[in-house]
Design a protein around this motif. Structure first.
Motif, PDB file in Angstrom:
ATOM      1  N   ALA A 289     -27.471   3.260   0.287  1.00 52.29           N
ATOM      2  CA  ALA A 289     -27.216   3.046   1.713  1.00 52.29           C
ATOM      3  C   ALA A 289     -25.733   2.846   1.975  1.00 52.29           C
ATOM      4  O   ALA A 289     -24.959   2.475   1.080  1.00 52.29           O
ATOM      5  N   LEU A 290     -25.348   3.087   3.227  1.00 56.20           N
ATOM      6  CA  LEU A 290     -24.014   2.790   3.739  1.00 56.20           C
ATOM      7  C   LEU A 290     -24.152   1.823   4.905  1.00 56.20           C
ATOM      8  O   LEU A 290     -25.061   1.968   5.723  1.00 56.20           O
ATOM      9  N   ALA A 291     -23.248   0.846   4.985  1.00 51.17           N
ATOM     10  CA  ALA A 291     -23.280  -0.105   6.101  1.00 51.17           C
ATOM     11  C   ALA A 291     -21.896  -0.718   6.284  1.00 51.17           C
ATOM     12  O   ALA A 291     -20.992  -0.519   5.468  1.00 51.17           O
ATOM     13  N   ASP A 292     -21.760  -1.484   7.374  1.00 50.08           N
ATOM     14  CA  ASP A 292     -20.461  -2.094   7.685  1.00 50.08           C
ATOM     15  C   ASP A 292     -20.171  -3.324   6.839  1.00 50.08           C
ATOM     16  O   ASP A 292     -19.029  -3.768   6.775  1.00 50.08           O
ATOM     17  N   ASN A 293     -21.198  -3.887   6.213  1.00 50.75           N
ATOM     18  CA  ASN A 293     -20.972  -5.064   5.381  1.00 50.75           C
ATOM     19  C   ASN A 293     -21.923  -5.026   4.187  1.00 50.75           C
ATOM     20  O   ASN A 293     -22.907  -4.269   4.174  1.00 50.75           O
ATOM     21  N   THR A 294     -21.640  -5.841   3.200  1.00 52.18           N
ATOM     22  CA  THR A 294     -22.379  -5.798   1.936  1.00 52.18           C
ATOM     23  C   THR A 294     -23.837  -6.196   2.103  1.00 52.18           C
ATOM     24  O   THR A 294     -24.735  -5.567   1.525  1.00 52.18           O
ATOM     25  N   LEU A 295     -24.095  -7.215   2.907  1.00 52.46           N
ATOM     26  CA  LEU A 295     -25.468  -7.696   3.066  1.00 52.46           C
ATOM     27  C   LEU A 295     -26.351  -6.645   3.722  1.00 52.46           C
ATOM     28  O   LEU A 295     -27.466  -6.373   3.258  1.00 52.46           O
ATOM     29  N   ASP A 296     -25.866  -6.042   4.818  1.00 54.60           N
ATOM     30  CA  ASP A 296     -26.656  -5.007   5.492  1.00 54.60           C
ATOM     31  C   ASP A 296     -26.889  -3.802   4.595  1.00 54.60           C
ATOM     32  O   ASP A 296     -27.976  -3.200   4.591  1.00 54.60           O
ATOM     33  N   VAL A 319     -16.950  -6.448  -2.849  1.00 56.80           N
ATOM     34  CA  VAL A 319     -17.139  -7.723  -3.539  1.00 56.80           C
ATOM     35  C   VAL A 319     -18.505  -8.318  -3.177  1.00 56.80           C
ATOM     36  O   VAL A 319     -18.912  -8.311  -2.014  1.00 56.80           O
ATOM     37  N   ILE A 320     -19.219  -8.830  -4.171  1.00 58.29           N
ATOM     38  CA  ILE A 320     -20.495  -9.501  -3.945  1.00 58.29           C
ATOM     39  C   ILE A 320     -20.223 -10.955  -3.588  1.00 58.29           C
ATOM     40  O   ILE A 320     -19.579 -11.684  -4.343  1.00 58.29           O
ATOM     41  N   ASP A 321     -20.723 -11.377  -2.418  1.00 54.85           N
ATOM     42  CA  ASP A 321     -20.487 -12.747  -1.993  1.00 54.85           C
ATOM     43  C   ASP A 321     -21.764 -13.583  -2.091  1.00 54.85           C
ATOM     44  O   ASP A 321     -22.803 -13.129  -2.576  1.00 54.85           O
ATOM     45  N   ASP A 340     -15.800  -7.050  -7.795  1.00 56.82           N
ATOM     46  CA  ASP A 340     -15.637  -8.469  -8.138  1.00 56.82           C
ATOM     47  C   ASP A 340     -16.790  -9.270  -7.541  1.00 56.82           C
ATOM     48  O   ASP A 340     -17.594  -8.745  -6.741  1.00 56.82           O
ATOM     49  N   PHE A 341     -16.876 -10.529  -7.926  1.00 58.18           N
ATOM     50  CA  PHE A 341     -17.873 -11.466  -7.421  1.00 58.18           C
ATOM     51  C   PHE A 341     -17.154 -12.740  -6.998  1.00 58.18           C
ATOM     52  O   PHE A 341     -16.243 -13.199  -7.698  1.00 58.18           O
ATOM     53  N   THR A 342     -17.548 -13.313  -5.861  1.00 53.59           N
ATOM     54  CA  THR A 342     -16.966 -14.606  -5.501  1.00 53.59           C
ATOM     55  C   THR A 342     -17.469 -15.668  -6.476  1.00 53.59           C
ATOM     56  O   THR A 342     -18.475 -15.474  -7.160  1.00 53.59           O
ATOM     57  N   ASN A 343     -16.778 -16.791  -6.533  1.00 52.95           N
ATOM     58  CA  ASN A 343     -17.190 -17.871  -7.445  1.00 52.95           C
ATOM     59  C   ASN A 343     -18.602 -18.358  -7.132  1.00 52.95           C
ATOM     60  O   ASN A 343     -19.394 -18.646  -8.037  1.00 52.95           O
ATOM     61  N   GLU A 344     -18.904 -18.441  -5.829  1.00 53.43           N
ATOM     62  CA  GLU A 344     -20.246 -18.888  -5.429  1.00 53.43           C
ATOM     63  C   GLU A 344     -21.314 -17.890  -5.885  1.00 53.43           C
ATOM     64  O   GLU A 344     -22.392 -18.279  -6.357  1.00 53.43           O
ATOM     65  N   ALA A 345     -21.000 -16.595  -5.754  1.00 56.20           N
ATOM     66  CA  ALA A 345     -21.955 -15.565  -6.179  1.00 56.20           C
ATOM     67  C   ALA A 345     -22.184 -15.623  -7.687  1.00 56.20           C
ATOM     68  O   ALA A 345     -23.314 -15.480  -8.163  1.00 56.20           O
ATOM     69  N   ARG A 346     -21.126 -15.866  -8.441  1.00 52.64           N
ATOM     70  CA  ARG A 346     -21.269 -15.963  -9.900  1.00 52.64           C
ATOM     71  C   ARG A 346     -22.155 -17.139 -10.289  1.00 52.64           C
ATOM     72  O   ARG A 346     -22.963 -17.044 -11.224  1.00 52.64           O
ATOM     73  N   ILE A 355     -29.840 -11.146 -15.642  1.00 48.99           N
ATOM     74  CA  ILE A 355     -28.948 -10.271 -14.892  1.00 48.99           C
ATOM     75  C   ILE A 355     -27.562 -10.270 -15.529  1.00 48.99           C
ATOM     76  O   ILE A 355     -26.955 -11.314 -15.715  1.00 48.99           O
ATOM     77  N   ARG A 356     -27.066  -9.091 -15.876  1.00 48.73           N
ATOM     78  CA  ARG A 356     -25.694  -8.974 -16.370  1.00 48.73           C
ATOM     79  C   ARG A 356     -24.767  -8.681 -15.204  1.00 48.73           C
ATOM     80  O   ARG A 356     -25.051  -7.790 -14.392  1.00 48.73           O
ATOM     81  N   LEU A 357     -23.671  -9.385 -15.119  1.00 47.84           N
ATOM     82  CA  LEU A 357     -22.666  -9.141 -14.086  1.00 47.84           C
ATOM     83  C   LEU A 357     -21.526  -8.340 -14.700  1.00 47.84           C
ATOM     84  O   LEU A 357     -20.945  -8.743 -15.704  1.00 47.84           O
ATOM     85  N   ILE A 358     -21.206  -7.211 -14.088  1.00 47.89           N
ATOM     86  CA  ILE A 358     -20.184  -6.319 -14.635  1.00 47.89           C
ATOM     87  C   ILE A 358     -19.154  -6.043 -13.547  1.00 47.89           C
ATOM     88  O   ILE A 358     -19.488  -5.547 -12.473  1.00 47.89           O
ATOM     89  N   THR A 359     -17.915  -6.373 -13.842  1.00 48.16           N
ATOM     90  CA  THR A 359     -16.823  -6.130 -12.907  1.00 48.16           C
ATOM     91  C   THR A 359     -16.147  -4.824 -13.283  1.00 48.16           C
ATOM     92  O   THR A 359     -15.591  -4.696 -14.368  1.00 48.16           O
ATOM     93  N   ILE A 360     -16.191  -3.867 -12.367  1.00 46.35           N
ATOM     94  CA  ILE A 360     -15.681  -2.526 -12.665  1.00 46.35           C
ATOM     95  C   ILE A 360     -14.925  -1.980 -11.462  1.00 46.35           C
ATOM     96  O   ILE A 360     -15.371  -2.090 -10.324  1.00 46.35           O
TER      97      ILE A 360
END
Length: 528
Positions: A289-296, A319-321, A340-346, A355-360
């Protein structure tokens, strides 16, 4: 008599303890440049050798080192004898604008000549071999098989060096073919993955160079924790994100021709501020999907099909928040990748150990497709040309919304296994078929797929929306069939496909009668 060892390394891992061992065992160390300075800083005695310096004023100094290596003999007591050579290079450090004959070329000449006399030399190029070398030196029992193994690794290393120099020359030559006589682009092993696709298989990861996105900030550090299927899924999903933004980060246009042969330019909306999300499982796209923000964008990715995401990889161009992380943890993903991921998201995602988190990085990368065959492999330039030209076959032109959705859909099908088709609605993937036995079968499947997903959505969202999809996209030419007629009766308003079949006129006439836009691209995106 004191034994002598040449030490000159780019990879300084474990070189200090190995050098300390040699000195304590009565060896004399010969070195130059940074390696010499490093050893001296650790109070390790070193004899300077001018033939091992980057800026060689007199090539005879290097020739003299080579002469000593060629004449070294285990049975001789000559003071010129050199018994050990520890040299490793970083052949994958390709510097922009660097000289073709780089500073390290003389070192490869030294190593090549070591091969001629390897039965009298111990040639080390890999820090992983220091421990075994120390054991065999300590016991004074260096086997012929170990010497042969080490010199084989040395030849492997300098072949990679030669490959990158050759690649640099060809890259800047107006005479060079895309496909050289011998394929010699070096890839470096960074380690084995956790597992192959099946328990009985093994897998290993190689990287092209230090700028490859996996190398520095993700797979190079965590590859041991990643099975083969996650690595391939992440790579496949990342390719779709890169390609999308390679085309649409700025204004993208394509030459177009109306049904009356009037030529004009179709413009696509730049994706500045747009978030692209995608879910992949076993190299099959199961949501996008495409959207104006990450959540949508996350919500739209799984609006129509949430059943298949268990075990999938989820990729995001932004960035995942915290808000998105709270939704992600409700699903059973195997890996999440993002810039990237925010500190709260991490913190939130870190509570789920599965779940593996991968920053690319999602920067664009153009390369080649390869296919292994019985006696080698087939290589071709990657299919990165989304469109070359548009042929508007109906009286109606597509609206800007339809134009952008056609481009989005084509980007998704172009690397799916042929035959494939997708349905797009409001910039979200609502139906998908991939790897069917014909284009008609793909359209049949995508219709049935979308009907199931649409019914599920009507129940979950309590809506009476009767439109299945806005746009149908096919990777190969498709004839008018019953499934397309049913899609049009359910609200489909635009179709894009390669065209070029004998019964195209029938298709065009039917679309005109039902106010459906039909666009031919004149090019296929066949993928195996």
């Amino acid at each position: 008599m004191t034994k002598k060892a040449i030490i000159y390394v780019d990879n300084k891992e474990n070189i200090i303890p190995f050098s300390q061992f040699l000195v304590s065992s009565g060896w004399t160390i010969i070195s130059g440049d940074e390696t010499e300075n490093l050893l001296k800083s650790e109070n390790i005695p070193v004899v300077h050798e001018s033939g091992l310096t980057e800026n060689i004023n007199d090539k005879n100094d290097t020739f003299e080192v080579i002469r000593k290596l060629l004449n070294s003999n285990l049975k001789s007591d000559s003071s010129d004898n050199i018994s050990l050579v520890c040299i490793n290079l970083s052949p994958l450090k390709e510097k922009a604008g660097s000289n073709i004959i780089s500073d390290n070329f003389y070192l490869t000449s030294i190593l090549r000549n070591c091969f001629v006399n390897y039965k009298n030399l111990l040639v080390l190029t890999d820090p992983e071999d220091y421990h075994e070398a120390e054991i065999q030196i300590r016991t004074d029992c260096i086997t012929d098989s170990f010497r042969a193994y080490l010199v084989g690794k040395m030849l492997n290393m300098i072949s990679a060096y030669d490959g990158i120099v050759s690649h640099q020359i060809f890259k800047n030559s107006p005479y060079a073919d895309k496909f050289s006589t011998y394929l010699s682009i070096p890839y470096k092993k960074i380690g084995k993955s956790l597992a192959g696709l099946n328990p009985q298989q093994e897998a290993c990861i190689y990287i092209k160079d230090e700028d490859f996105s996996f190398s520095n900030n993700s797979l190079k550090k965590i590859y041991k924790d990643l099975p083969c299927n996650i690595i391939t899924d992440v790579s496949f999903a990342l390719e779709q994100i890169r390609l999308l933004f390679n085309y649409f980060r700025t204004q993208f246009t394509v030459k177009s021709v109306n049904c009356d042969n009037y030529e004009y330019t179709t413009q696509f909306t730049p994706l500045t501020g747009t978030v692209f999300t995608i879910a992949v499982k076993y190299k099959s796209i199961i949501g996008a999907a495409l959207a104006d923000n990450t959540l949508d964008s996350f919500y739209k990715t799984f609006t129509y099909d949430t059943d298949k995401i268990s075990g999938a990889v989820f990729g995001c161009s932004a960035v995942i928040d915290e808000k998105v992380a709270n939704e992600i943890v409700k699903s059973n993903f195997t890996a999440i990748f993002a810039p990237d991921f925010t500190n709260e998201a991490r913190l939130i995602l870190g509570n789920n150990k599965g779940i593996r988190l991968i920053t690319i990085s999602t920067e664009a990368e153009i390369g080649y497709d390869t296919e292994f065959i019985n006696s080698g492999f087939l290589i071709q330039t990657k299919d990165n040309l989304l469109f070359d030209k548009w042929f508007i076959k109906t009286l109606n032109r597509p609206s800007q919304s339809k134009i952008d959705q056609m481009a989005f859909g084509m980007l998704l099908v172009m690397h799916m296994k042929t035959y494939s088709a997708v349905l797009i609605k409001q910039n979200s993937l609502v139906g998908i078929a991939q790897g069917d036995i014909s284009s008609v079968d793909a359209v049949d499947e995508v219709l049935n797929n979308s009907k199931k997903n649409h019914q599920r959505s009507k129940v979950s969202e309590n809506t009476d929306d009767k439109i299945l999809a806005d746009v149908l996209v096919c990777d190969t030419a498709i004839s008018l069939c019953d499934s397309i007629k049913e899609l049009i009766s359910c609200g489909l308003s635009a179709i894009i496909q390669p065209g070029g079949l004998l019964n195209d006129d029938e298709f065009i006439k039917y679309c005109n009668e039902h106010d459906v836009v039909l666009v031919f691209t004149g090019m296929t995106h066949i993928s195996y």
